[in-house]
Design a protein around this motif. Structure first.
Motif, PDB file in Angstrom:
ATOM      1  N   ARG A  37       0.831  -1.198   0.000  1.00 32.06           N
ATOM      2  CA  ARG A  37       0.000   0.000   0.000  1.00 32.06           C
ATOM      3  C   ARG A  37       0.872   1.257   0.000  1.00 32.06           C
ATOM      4  O   ARG A  37       0.640   2.201  -0.764  1.00 32.06           O
ATOM      5  N   ARG A  38       1.901   1.249   0.813  1.00 36.08           N
ATOM      6  CA  ARG A  38       2.807   2.409   0.865  1.00 36.08           C
ATOM      7  C   ARG A  38       3.538   2.597  -0.463  1.00 36.08           C
ATOM      8  O   ARG A  38       3.714   3.721  -0.921  1.00 36.08           O
ATOM      9  N   ARG A  39       3.965   1.492  -1.064  1.00 39.13           N
ATOM     10  CA  ARG A  39       4.638   1.590  -2.365  1.00 39.13           C
ATOM     11  C   ARG A  39       3.695   2.145  -3.421  1.00 39.13           C
ATOM     12  O   ARG A  39       4.074   2.992  -4.227  1.00 39.13           O
ATOM     13  N   ALA A  40       2.454   1.654  -3.431  1.00 37.82           N
ATOM     14  CA  ALA A  40       1.473   2.138  -4.402  1.00 37.82           C
ATOM     15  C   ALA A  40       1.222   3.633  -4.215  1.00 37.82           C
ATOM     16  O   ALA A  40       1.149   4.387  -5.193  1.00 37.82           O
ATOM     17  N   ASN A  41       1.121   4.081  -2.977  1.00 36.44           N
ATOM     18  CA  ASN A  41       0.914   5.502  -2.722  1.00 36.44           C
ATOM     19  C   ASN A  41       2.129   6.329  -3.140  1.00 36.44           C
ATOM     20  O   ASN A  41       1.987   7.431  -3.673  1.00 36.44           O
ATOM     21  N   ALA A  42       3.323   5.801  -2.930  1.00 34.54           N
ATOM     22  CA  ALA A  42       4.532   6.504  -3.358  1.00 34.54           C
ATOM     23  C   ALA A  42       4.583   6.589  -4.885  1.00 34.54           C
ATOM     24  O   ALA A  42       4.949   7.636  -5.444  1.00 34.54           O
ATOM     25  N   ASP A  43       4.195   5.503  -5.557  1.00 28.08           N
ATOM     26  CA  ASP A  43       4.165   5.520  -7.022  1.00 28.08           C
ATOM     27  C   ASP A  43       3.151   6.541  -7.529  1.00 28.08           C
ATOM     28  O   ASP A  43       3.422   7.280  -8.475  1.00 28.08           O
ATOM     29  N   ARG A  44       1.998   6.595  -6.907  1.00 26.92           N
ATOM     30  CA  ARG A  44       0.970   7.575  -7.300  1.00 26.92           C
ATOM     31  C   ARG A  44       1.484   8.994  -7.105  1.00 26.92           C
ATOM     32  O   ARG A  44       1.278   9.863  -7.952  1.00 26.92           O
ATOM     33  N   ALA A  45       2.159   9.233  -5.979  1.00 27.89           N
ATOM     34  CA  ALA A  45       2.710  10.563  -5.721  1.00 27.89           C
ATOM     35  C   ALA A  45       3.764  10.920  -6.767  1.00 27.89           C
ATOM     36  O   ALA A  45       3.841  12.079  -7.211  1.00 27.89           O
ATOM     37  N   ALA A  46       4.564   9.949  -7.172  1.00 23.43           N
ATOM     38  CA  ALA A  46       5.580  10.199  -8.198  1.00 23.43           C
ATOM     39  C   ALA A  46       4.931  10.548  -9.534  1.00 23.43           C
ATOM     40  O   ALA A  46       5.409  11.447 -10.242  1.00 23.43           O
TER      41      ALA A  46
END
Length: 59
Positions: A37-46
């Motif tokens: 979930r954290r990785r997905a949110n970081a990818d979305r932010a990127a």
């Protein structure tokens, strides 16, 4: 002009595989899902960052 989004930011993340035979295994699985979930949110932010900074781009 469309900004280029790196493929790794839009690639589907696979679910962690684990055999849950104890409460500890369930907690481990929960931790792995939280990491995803954290990785997905970081990818979305990127992606948002790329889109925001690439508006108008150099021509």
């Amino acid at each position: 002009m469309t900004p280029t989004i790196p493929a790794h930011l839009t690639r589907q993340l696979s679910a962690p595989s684990i055999e849950a035979s104890s409460n500890r295994d369930l907690l481990d699985l929960l931790a792995k899902y939280e990491s995803l979930r954290r990785r997905a949110n970081a990818d979305r932010a990127a992606v948002v960052e790329i889109m925001a900074n690439d508006v108008g781009g150099d021509e």
